[in-house]
Design a protein around this motif. Structure first.
Motif, PDB file in Angstrom:
ATOM      1  N   ASP A  88       0.598  -0.791  -0.118  1.00 55.06           N
ATOM      2  CA  ASP A  88       0.022  -0.285   0.088  1.00 55.06           C
ATOM      3  C   ASP A  88       0.769   1.264   0.264  1.00 55.06           C
ATOM      4  N   LEU A  89       2.138   1.060   0.510  1.00 53.68           N
ATOM      5  CA  LEU A  89       2.924   2.156   0.410  1.00 53.68           C
ATOM      6  C   LEU A  89       3.444   2.365  -1.165  1.00 53.68           C
ATOM      7  N   ILE A  90       3.732   1.596  -1.624  1.00 51.42           N
ATOM      8  CA  ILE A  90       3.841   1.776  -2.555  1.00 51.42           C
ATOM      9  C   ILE A  90       3.265   1.888  -3.843  1.00 51.42           C
ATOM     10  N   LYS A  91       2.355   1.359  -3.919  1.00 52.71           N
ATOM     11  CA  LYS A  91       1.051   1.704  -5.036  1.00 52.71           C
ATOM     12  C   LYS A  91      -0.035   3.994  -4.080  1.00 52.71           C
ATOM     13  N   GLU A  92       0.061   4.181  -3.022  1.00 53.61           N
ATOM     14  CA  GLU A  92      -0.069   5.329  -2.406  1.00 53.61           C
ATOM     15  C   GLU A  92       1.041   6.236  -3.227  1.00 53.61           C
ATOM     16  N   LYS A  98       2.796  10.447  -9.786  1.00 55.54           N
ATOM     17  CA  LYS A  98       2.330  10.006 -11.104  1.00 55.54           C
ATOM     18  C   LYS A  98       2.507  11.044 -12.313  1.00 55.54           C
ATOM     19  N   ASP A  99       2.985  12.281 -11.878  1.00 59.02           N
ATOM     20  CA  ASP A  99       2.646  12.723 -12.865  1.00 59.02           C
ATOM     21  C   ASP A  99       4.916  13.106 -12.857  1.00 59.02           C
ATOM     22  N   LYS A 100       5.624  12.458 -12.385  1.00 61.75           N
ATOM     23  CA  LYS A 100       6.695  12.563 -11.391  1.00 61.75           C
ATOM     24  C   LYS A 100       7.515  11.363 -12.662  1.00 61.75           C
TER      25      LYS A 100
END
Length: 123
Positions: A88-92, A98-100
């Motif tokens: 969940d830390l990775i997904k967050e 996501k823009d980087k």
């Protein structure tokens, strides 16, 4: 390849040089930036980056956390895969950054930094 295999989190804990030279405030987009840029009539040279940078690889079905060694010469190699981090830390972090994402490499976020520092006994 500098290392015979990717290091694990436990291996990394035994590598004080790596831990001391983690660049917590550098993200992979800075590493992938051109060495030379032109601004107006000036040619600017990027300051060499030397150290270790965590990033999330997003090109596969499941994003994963890695550590890259980067030399001032521009040579870089992924040296560790951190499988113990909660998914969940990775997904967050991927959603937050996501823009980087550049070339499938996503920066880590503050929550991952805190988790890593705790695991590496830096805080």
């Amino acid at each position: 390849m500098f290392w015979e295999r990717l290091l694990t989190l436990e291996d990394l804990k035994k590598e004080p040089y790596c831990i001391q030279n983690i660049l917590w405030d550098i993200d992979p987009t800075e590493i992938m930036a051109p060495i030379l840029t032109i601004e107006g009539s000036e040619i600017l040279c990027k300051v060499p980056i030397k150290g270790y940078v965590f990033y999330i690889e997003t090109t596969w079905e499941k994003p994963e956390l890695f550590l890259m060694m980067h030399r001032s010469s521009g040579y870089a190699e992924t040296i560790a895969k951190i499988e113990e981090i909660p998914e969940d830390l990775i997904k967050e972090a991927v959603e937050e950054n996501k823009d980087k994402i550049k070339f499938g490499m996503c920066p880590i976020n503050e929550k991952i930094k805190l988790w890593l520092k705790r695991e590496l006994e830096l805080s």
